[in-house]
Design a protein around this motif. Structure first.
Motif, mmCIF file in Angstrom:
data_model
loop_
_atom_site.group_PDB
_atom_site.id
_atom_site.type_symbol
_atom_site.label_atom_id
_atom_site.label_comp_id
_atom_site.label_asym_id
_atom_site.label_seq_id
_atom_site.Cartn_x
_atom_site.Cartn_y
_atom_site.Cartn_z
ATOM 1 N N VAL A 1 42.319 52.823 52.848
ATOM 2 C CA VAL A 1 42.568 51.511 53.425
ATOM 3 C C VAL A 1 43.219 50.633 52.364
ATOM 4 O O VAL A 1 42.741 50.565 51.231
ATOM 5 C CB VAL A 1 41.253 50.866 53.923
ATOM 6 N N GLN A 2 44.302 49.970 52.735
ATOM 7 C CA GLN A 2 44.970 49.051 51.822
ATOM 8 C C GLN A 2 44.252 47.706 51.872
ATOM 9 O O GLN A 2 44.230 47.059 52.906
ATOM 10 C CB GLN A 2 46.437 48.880 52.233
ATOM 11 N N LEU A 3 43.641 47.313 50.770
ATOM 12 C CA LEU A 3 42.948 46.029 50.721
ATOM 13 C C LEU A 3 43.986 44.923 50.560
ATOM 14 O O LEU A 3 44.971 45.079 49.849
ATOM 15 C CB LEU A 3 41.950 46.002 49.569
ATOM 16 N N GLU A 4 43.745 43.798 51.237
ATOM 17 C CA GLU A 4 44.698 42.699 51.228
ATOM 18 C C GLU A 4 44.201 41.522 50.413
ATOM 19 O O GLU A 4 43.025 41.186 50.457
ATOM 20 C CB GLU A 4 44.968 42.236 52.662
ATOM 21 N N LYS A 5 45.126 40.894 49.693
ATOM 22 C CA LYS A 5 44.810 39.681 48.944
ATOM 23 C C LYS A 5 44.538 38.555 49.917
ATOM 24 O O LYS A 5 45.140 38.493 50.987
ATOM 25 C CB LYS A 5 45.992 39.269 48.068
ATOM 26 N N GLY A 6 43.647 37.660 49.543
ATOM 27 C CA GLY A 6 43.378 36.499 50.383
ATOM 28 C C GLY A 6 42.106 35.790 49.961
ATOM 29 O O GLY A 6 41.313 36.316 49.186
ATOM 30 N N ALA A 7 41.935 34.602 50.477
ATOM 31 C CA ALA A 7 40.747 33.811 50.175
ATOM 32 C C ALA A 7 39.532 34.455 50.850
ATOM 33 O O ALA A 7 39.417 34.442 52.057
ATOM 34 C CB ALA A 7 40.926 32.377 50.652
ATOM 35 N N ASN A 8 38.657 35.019 50.059
ATOM 36 C CA ASN A 8 37.510 35.758 50.568
ATOM 37 C C ASN A 8 36.300 34.838 50.637
ATOM 38 O O ASN A 8 35.866 34.288 49.632
ATOM 39 C CB ASN A 8 37.212 36.950 49.651
ATOM 40 N N SER A 9 35.755 34.676 51.830
ATOM 41 C CA SER A 9 34.606 33.793 52.005
ATOM 42 C C SER A 9 33.279 34.546 52.036
ATOM 43 O O SER A 9 32.233 33.928 52.199
ATOM 44 C CB SER A 9 34.763 32.986 53.294
ATOM 45 N N PHE A 10 33.303 35.866 51.873
ATOM 46 C CA PHE A 10 32.058 36.626 51.866
ATOM 47 C C PHE A 10 31.259 36.300 50.612
ATOM 48 O O PHE A 10 31.800 36.226 49.512
ATOM 49 C CB PHE A 10 32.321 38.136 51.887
ATOM 50 N N THR A 11 29.955 36.136 50.779
ATOM 51 C CA THR A 11 29.081 35.991 49.625
ATOM 52 C C THR A 11 28.824 37.388 49.060
ATOM 53 O O THR A 11 29.133 38.404 49.698
ATOM 54 C CB THR A 11 27.740 35.352 50.019
ATOM 55 N N GLU A 12 28.223 37.449 47.892
ATOM 56 C CA GLU A 12 27.912 38.759 47.302
ATOM 57 C C GLU A 12 26.955 39.534 48.207
ATOM 58 O O GLU A 12 27.124 40.743 48.405
ATOM 59 C CB GLU A 12 27.311 38.592 45.912
ATOM 60 N N GLY A 13 25.984 38.852 48.791
ATOM 61 C CA GLY A 13 25.042 39.503 49.705
ATOM 62 C C GLY A 13 25.732 40.055 50.939
ATOM 63 O O GLY A 13 25.423 41.159 51.394
ATOM 64 N N GLU A 14 26.679 39.290 51.493
ATOM 65 C CA GLU A 14 27.427 39.767 52.660
ATOM 66 C C GLU A 14 28.301 40.955 52.287
ATOM 67 O O GLU A 14 28.449 41.903 53.068
ATOM 68 C CB GLU A 14 28.291 38.630 53.229
ATOM 69 N N ALA A 15 28.875 40.926 51.086
ATOM 70 C CA ALA A 15 29.692 42.050 50.627
ATOM 71 C C ALA A 15 28.828 43.313 50.520
ATOM 72 O O ALA A 15 29.220 44.392 50.971
ATOM 73 C CB ALA A 15 30.339 41.720 49.284
ATOM 74 N N ARG A 16 27.639 43.183 49.946
ATOM 75 C CA ARG A 16 26.715 44.332 49.839
ATOM 76 C C ARG A 16 26.370 44.878 51.226
ATOM 77 O O ARG A 16 26.336 46.082 51.439
ATOM 78 C CB ARG A 16 25.432 43.924 49.132
ATOM 79 N N SER A 17 26.100 43.973 52.145
ATOM 80 C CA SER A 17 25.738 44.371 53.502
ATOM 81 C C SER A 17 26.872 45.129 54.178
ATOM 82 O O SER A 17 26.659 46.154 54.831
ATOM 83 C CB SER A 17 25.364 43.126 54.313
ATOM 84 N N ARG A 18 28.085 44.642 54.032
ATOM 85 C CA ARG A 18 29.247 45.314 54.649
ATOM 86 C C ARG A 18 29.516 46.670 53.997
ATOM 87 O O ARG A 18 29.890 47.618 54.673
ATOM 88 C CB ARG A 18 30.472 44.423 54.582
ATOM 89 N N LEU A 19 29.333 46.746 52.705
ATOM 90 C CA LEU A 19 29.500 48.036 52.030
ATOM 91 C C LEU A 19 28.440 49.023 52.521
ATOM 92 O O LEU A 19 28.750 50.186 52.793
ATOM 93 C CB LEU A 19 29.417 47.865 50.509
ATOM 94 N N ALA A 20 27.203 48.575 52.664
ATOM 95 C CA ALA A 20 26.132 49.448 53.160
ATOM 96 C C ALA A 20 26.424 49.896 54.586
ATOM 97 O O ALA A 20 26.219 51.066 54.930
ATOM 98 C CB ALA A 20 24.790 48.719 53.094
#
Length: 126
Positions: free
Chosen positions: A65-84
């Motif tokens: 997946v090509q990750l895109e640059k942009g203003a990321n509003s995810f918190t660290e906790g939300e990022a962990r949750s999405r990765l899980a």
């Protein structure tokens, strides 16, 4: 000379009907898909990780997946949750880089992998 109010209103109402535009034919490009065929707006705006199964299979599978640059509003906790949710456990050292992409290390299949999460929710592993 003053115009009667009824004449003025009739003129205004009649002229508004002339100004209406009628679209004929199909306004879409010849190869365009209908909203129903493409999954509609929801499919475009929802993060790819919402469509992934816990083992990482499905739309937007991690890896190429090509990750895109942009203003990321995810918190660290939300990022962990999405990765899980995408099948990456025990995310560590998560940091948001200058492109707005969360990057770190996580475990998948017993192996450590480098992971990333962009502002759309796309997950990638290397």
């Amino acid at each position: 000379m003053r115009l009667p109010l009824a004449l003025v209103l009739a003129t205004l109402i009649g002229s508004s009907a002339v100004a209406q535009t009628t679209v004929t034919g199909t306004p879409a490009a010849p190869d365009a898909k209908t909203s129903q065929q493409s999954g509609g707006q929801e499919s475009v705006t929802r993060p790819n990780t919402d469509k992934m199964t816990p083992d990482g299979a499905g739309t937007g599978t991690a890896g190429n997946v090509q990750l895109e640059k942009g203003a990321n509003s995810f918190t660290e906790g939300e990022a962990r949750s999405r990765l899980a949710k995408a099948g990456f456990m025990d995310a560590r050292d998560l940091k948001k880089d200058s492109d707005g992409i969360w990057r770190g290390t996580a475990m998948r299949g017993g192996q450590p992998v480098q992971v990333g999460l962009d502002f759309k929710g796309n997950v990638s592993a290397q």
